[in-house]
Design an enzyme around this catalytic site. Structure first.
Site, PDB file in Angstrom:
ATOM      1  N   TYR A 186      -0.989   4.500   9.614  1.00  0.00           N
ATOM      2  CA  TYR A 186      -0.974   3.071   9.301  1.00  0.00           C
ATOM      3  C   TYR A 186      -2.172   2.699   8.439  1.00  0.00           C
ATOM      4  CZ  TYR A 186      -0.849  -1.995  10.067  1.00  0.00           C
ATOM      5  OH  TYR A 186      -0.814  -3.353   9.885  1.00  0.00           O
TER       6      TYR A 186
ATOM      7  N   LYS B  23      -2.326   0.977   4.538  1.00  0.00           N
ATOM      8  CA  LYS B  23      -2.986  -0.289   4.238  1.00  0.00           C
ATOM      9  C   LYS B  23      -4.114  -0.101   3.222  1.00  0.00           C
ATOM     10  CE  LYS B  23      -0.653  -3.311   6.571  1.00  0.00           C
ATOM     11  NZ  LYS B  23       0.068  -4.405   5.883  1.00  0.00           N
TER      12      LYS B  23
END
Length: 233
Positions: free
Chosen positions: A155, A159
């Site tokens: 994740y 990002k």
């Protein structure tokens, strides 16, 4: 109203930060196009916006599904000339775990939504953003993009890449048009994604999505500089 006569597009708008942001923008006069996979959730938010005296158009779709973004851009461009606000909020968390244990198939799906679809949104709506006199693009990020954390590699990587992508676009537009881009880290917020990441946390101990939405409205209404990184506490 801060955004009277302006058009906004908010992704991941069927719940959480996206839904609260769409409602907040509509209350300030923007016509908000809301998109997400959950059609029922979008209809509920649309009803809430209408009850508040705002205007919205729902566009249920999966951002990772082939040319869905292209079709959305074509449909919106056929109805409006310019796009004033683009809030890139849609994302998935994926399974938290050590980097060597990342499942390739899930990682590919995560990157497709969190990064590749975001580039497709920018590309698809770039012509409409250029037609706005004051276009703003906000991308929702996470602290793990800048401060790596154990078990958040997949994740966090998505990002971090998203931040670079969006800010690069802003630099490209700096001398070519009136398009500004910025990154927003909403911090600890009461969302389904956070509940999944921290199942033992008391939801009432963190701020509601509406608090983030109010701050996003303030940012969008301000003369922020391209490249700024906002942290919401």
């Amino acid at each position: 109203m801060k955004f009277e006569g302006q058009l906004a597009l908010v992704t991941g708008a069927s719940q959480g930060i996206g839904a609260a942001t769409a409602l907040a923008l509509a209350k300030e006069g923007a016509h908000v196009v809301i998109t997400a996979r959950n059609a029922d959730g979008l209809e509920k938010i649309e009803e809430e916006i209408h009850r508040a005296g705002g205007n919205a158009t729902i566009a249920p779709l999966d951002l990772t599904d082939g040319d869905s973004i292209g079709r959305l851009a074509t449909a919106i461009a056929g109805r409006w000339d310019g796009l004033d606000i683009l809030v890139l909020n849609a994302a998935m968390l994926g399974t938290l775990g050590p980097v060597p244990a990342i499942d390739g198939q899930e990682f590919n799906k995560l990157l497709t939504l969190n990064l590749i679809a975001q580039q497709a949104l920018i590309a698809g709506f770039d012509p409409m953003l250029r037609k706005s006199d004051n276009a703003r693009v906000l991308a929702i990020t996470s602290s793990v993009a800048r401060k790596p954390r154990a078990f958040w590699g997949a994740y966090g990587a998505s990002k971090a890449a998203l931040e670079t992508l969006v800010l690069s676009y802003g630099e490209e537009m700096r001398n070519l048009g009136k398009i500004r881009t910025a990154i927003v880290d909403p911090g600890r917020t009461r969302t389904e994604m956070r509940a999944k990441a921290y199942p033992g946390e008391d939801p009432e101990s963190v701020k509601p999505p509406s608090a983030v939405a109010d701050r996003l409205v303030e940012i969008l209404a301000s003369d922020f500089e391209t490249g700024e990184h906002f942290q919401i506490s």
